[in-house]
Design a protein around this motif. Structure first.
Motif, PDB file in Angstrom:
ATOM      1  N   CYS A  38      -1.006  -0.389  -3.042  1.00  0.00           N
ATOM      2  CA  CYS A  38      -0.234  -1.597  -2.753  1.00  0.00           C
ATOM      3  C   CYS A  38      -0.062  -2.525  -3.934  1.00  0.00           C
ATOM      4  N   HIS A  40      -2.340  -4.819  -5.001  1.00  0.00           N
ATOM      5  CA  HIS A  40      -3.193  -6.011  -4.980  1.00  0.00           C
ATOM      6  C   HIS A  40      -4.426  -5.811  -5.868  1.00  0.00           C
ATOM      7  N   CYS A  63      -7.446  -1.997   1.313  1.00  0.00           N
ATOM      8  CA  CYS A  63      -7.102  -3.283   0.687  1.00  0.00           C
ATOM      9  C   CYS A  63      -7.342  -4.395   1.700  1.00  0.00           C
ATOM     10  N   PHE A  65      -6.221  -7.262   1.834  1.00  0.00           N
ATOM     11  CA  PHE A  65      -5.037  -8.072   2.095  1.00  0.00           C
ATOM     12  C   PHE A  65      -4.071  -7.348   3.022  1.00  0.00           C
ATOM     13  N   CYS A  66      -3.746  -6.100   2.711  1.00  0.00           N
ATOM     14  CA  CYS A  66      -2.691  -5.434   3.484  1.00  0.00           C
ATOM     15  C   CYS A  66      -3.195  -4.221   4.251  1.00  0.00           C
TER      16      CYS A  66
HETATM   17 ZN   LIG Z   1      -2.887  -4.488  -0.664  1.00  0.00          ZN
END
Ligand SMILES: [Zn+2]
Ligand SMILES: [Zn+2]
Ligand SMILES: [Zn+2]
Ligand SMILES: [Zn+2]
Ligand SMILES: [Zn+2]
Ligand SMILES: [Zn+2]
Length: 362
Positions: A38, A40, A63, A65-66
């Motif tokens: 991704c 990040h 990840c 975040f996602c």
């Molecule tokens: Zn991510």
């Protein structure tokens, strides 16, 4: 209204959103690594911890975040060199813009948004930036919308609440105090997800406590500095009196009267040695006190600067440092006397001594 990237308002520098520590170009564990799925970035230390906790074979790294995951090992993730470059150039700009005064340690506590050489005394609650009075007026008189903004004194700036590392659009609401927990803070949704059975504390209350503690330490340090400064004053006067020939010749005359012209030499010598060493000792103590004052000034400034940022989340180190300094107690009463105030006996069987101190044997 020029826009600043979000990191600057929440933290001094670029942080890993998992552990909230600053990325570093030199510390291997704190280098930013890019999640290949991704893009990040997190620090290697945290990514390895996430992989280790996945419990799968091979370990998967999700990840935060996602939620995209990969089974490539974090140590093989690319280092985010462009982030390191940006960090580097930011530091260079900061160094260049820093006024010469700052290098001597007397710089600015909070930089004015319009000019980094100005001290910001106002905080705009709408821009969420600090301004000096002049720049605030200039920046806000231009438009009707800006005129609606409300400014408060810098010290009244509200506390900054960190965002949830897993839900970056939500404010974190608690701090997890389980040391082995990966996430330092979280939102209500994360409570069930990542902190099942973990002991957590209310984040806002935590921030407020830490903020109040910083302010308290600052006040106590100021008081300690005041006492030390008065000691410095006394010791300077005391040293001066050891240079005054008046008192010394008066004492020497008393010795001569006591022993007679021909027998006074050994006692006079004893007296002169006393003056010499007492002065030396006072000079050392003076140096020590000046050093202590300088240290307090540095600490005081660090505390105030940090406190004014109002990002008072995870700041125990500075508080610990202040508490440690405050634990080293100093005498509040007068401890340094002028030579003429010393208890002096012309027969010099005792070393002359300060009024409050017990006699020390020569
Ligand atoms: Zn991510
Ligand atoms: Zn990290
Ligand atoms: Zn504003
Ligand atoms: Zn300004
Ligand atoms: Zn969350
Ligand atoms: Zn937890």
């Amino acid at each position: 209204m020029p826009k600043r990237p979000n990191w600057q308002t929440t933290c001094e520098g670029f942080v890993c959103k998992v552990c909230w520590n600053n990325f570093s170009a030199t510390d291997a564990a704190m280098k930013p690594r890019v999640v290949p799925q991704c893009g990040h970035s997190y620090c290697l230390g945290c990514l390895e911890e996430i992989a280790k906790r996945s419990g799968t074979q091979p370990p998967t790294t999700r990840c935060p975040f996602c939620q995209r995951s990969t089974d490539i090992l974090p140590e093989n993730f690319a280092i985010n060199y462009s982030l390191l470059d940006v960090m580097n150039s930011m530091n260079e700009v900061k160094d260049r813009q820093r006024p010469a005064k700052t290098k001597k340690g007397e710089g600015i506590l909070v930089q004015c948004f319009e000019n980094q050489n100005h001290e910001a005394d106002l905080y705009c609650t709408s821009c969420k930036e600090g301004y000096c009075e002049k720049c605030y007026m200039r920046a806000h008189e231009k438009s009707r919308v800006m005129q609606q903004h409300r400014a408060v004194k810098m010290s009244d700036k509200p506390e900054v609440i960190p965002m949830c590392p897993n839900h970056p659009n939500r404010e974190a609401s608690f701090q997890c105090i389980v040391p082995r927990c990966l996430w330092k803070v979280g939102c209500s949704e994360c409570r069930k997800l990542h902190h099942k059975d973990h002991e957590v504390v209310n984040l806002l209350r935590q921030i407020k406590t830490s903020s109040a503690e910083m302010k308290e330490c600052h006040k106590l340090l100021q008081e300690k500095k005041k006492t030390l400064t008065s000691h410095l004053d006394d010791i300077t006067k005391s040293l001066k009196s050891f240079d005054s020939s008046d008192t010394i010749s008066h004492h020497e005359q008393l010795i001569t009267e006591q022993f007679g012209q021909n027998e006074d030499e050994p006692t006079l010598k004893k007296y002169r040695i006393f003056v010499f060493y007492e002065k030396k000792q006072l000079e050392c103590q003076k140096k020590d006190i000046s050093f202590q004052i300088r240290q307090i000034e540095i600490l005081e400034k660090k505390l105030l600067k940090k406190w004014l940022q109002k990002v008072n989340f995870q700041e125990p180190e500075l508080i610990l440092e202040a508490r440690k300094n405050l634990r080293k107690e100093i005498e509040k009463r007068k401890v340094f006397y002028k030579l003429e105030e010393y208890i002096f006996d012309p027969d010099m069987s005792d070393r002359p001594y300060r009024p409050i101190q017990p006699k020390s044997v020569y």
